[in-house]
Write an enzyme that holds these catalytic residues in place. Sequence first.
Site, mmCIF file in Angstrom:
data_model
loop_
_atom_site.group_PDB
_atom_site.id
_atom_site.type_symbol
_atom_site.label_atom_id
_atom_site.label_comp_id
_atom_site.label_asym_id
_atom_site.label_seq_id
_atom_site.Cartn_x
_atom_site.Cartn_y
_atom_site.Cartn_z
ATOM 1 N N ASN A 227 28.293 33.749 35.312
ATOM 2 C CA ASN A 227 28.607 33.093 36.567
ATOM 3 C C ASN A 227 28.515 34.086 37.740
ATOM 4 O OD1 ASN A 227 29.503 31.017 38.326
ATOM 5 N ND2 ASN A 227 30.773 30.174 36.695
ATOM 6 N N LYS B 41 45.838 41.129 24.970
ATOM 7 C CA LYS B 41 46.231 41.232 23.572
ATOM 8 C C LYS B 41 45.970 39.916 22.866
ATOM 9 C CE LYS B 41 50.999 40.585 24.914
ATOM 10 N NZ LYS B 41 52.227 41.257 25.186
ATOM 11 N N HIS C 257 36.816 58.506 34.453
ATOM 12 C CA HIS C 257 37.054 59.856 34.957
ATOM 13 C C HIS C 257 38.386 60.351 34.389
ATOM 14 C CE1 HIS C 257 33.936 58.860 37.880
ATOM 15 N NE2 HIS C 257 34.613 57.775 38.156
ATOM 16 N N ALA D 153 41.350 34.035 31.414
ATOM 17 C CA ALA D 153 41.061 34.453 32.789
ATOM 18 C C ALA D 153 42.041 35.524 33.258
ATOM 19 C CB ALA D 153 41.131 33.248 33.720
ATOM 20 N N GLY E 196 37.193 33.917 34.001
ATOM 21 C CA GLY E 196 36.964 34.507 35.312
ATOM 22 C C GLY E 196 37.944 35.609 35.686
#
Length: 187
Positions: A83, A182, A113, A162, A144
């Site tokens: 999407n 989880k 990093h 989401a 999303g």
Amino acid sequence: MTEKEKMLSGQTYYARDPELIDLHKDCRKSLKELNSITSDNVNRRFSILDNLLEKIDDGVWIESPFYCDYGTNISIGKNTFINFNCVFIDNNKIEIGSNVLIGPGVHFYTPSHPLKHNERIKPNGEYVTTALPIKVGDNVWIGGNSSICQGVTIGSNSTIGAGSLVFNDIPNDVLAYGNPCKVIKKL
């Protein structure tokens, strides 16, 4: 070993290397064209993606806008839908399986990093970067605004809710969500 080879092998590399900068610039040119083309120009969109990505199988649809760093490190299996507003920071391989649904605003981050500033920034001002691959199995649905972090594998037939922040591997056939993501239940 080139900086690109170091990057793809998970070693520390110099992200501002001229070869990597050139690849990044080429990618940006392709994305500018891709993101400006209307969805009815299917053949041109697929042609751009076919040249940009490492592999794109039949039936893949990527909504615009779409963003990535290099493109050449992304493989997408057949019948996958991505999407709009997805970001693939592909400093290492991102492999997406077949029949995958990726919701709007999903981000994939292969680079990282060091946490401590004195390890993250060299005395000459260069910053230390490593990148690990991400793999998504077949028949996965990622809701999303989820973020998938470096080194993560999401198993086949799983659903990520989401807004999830995925730091760890997710097995096959589960529903997982949250921050941190989880496993909630077996599917």
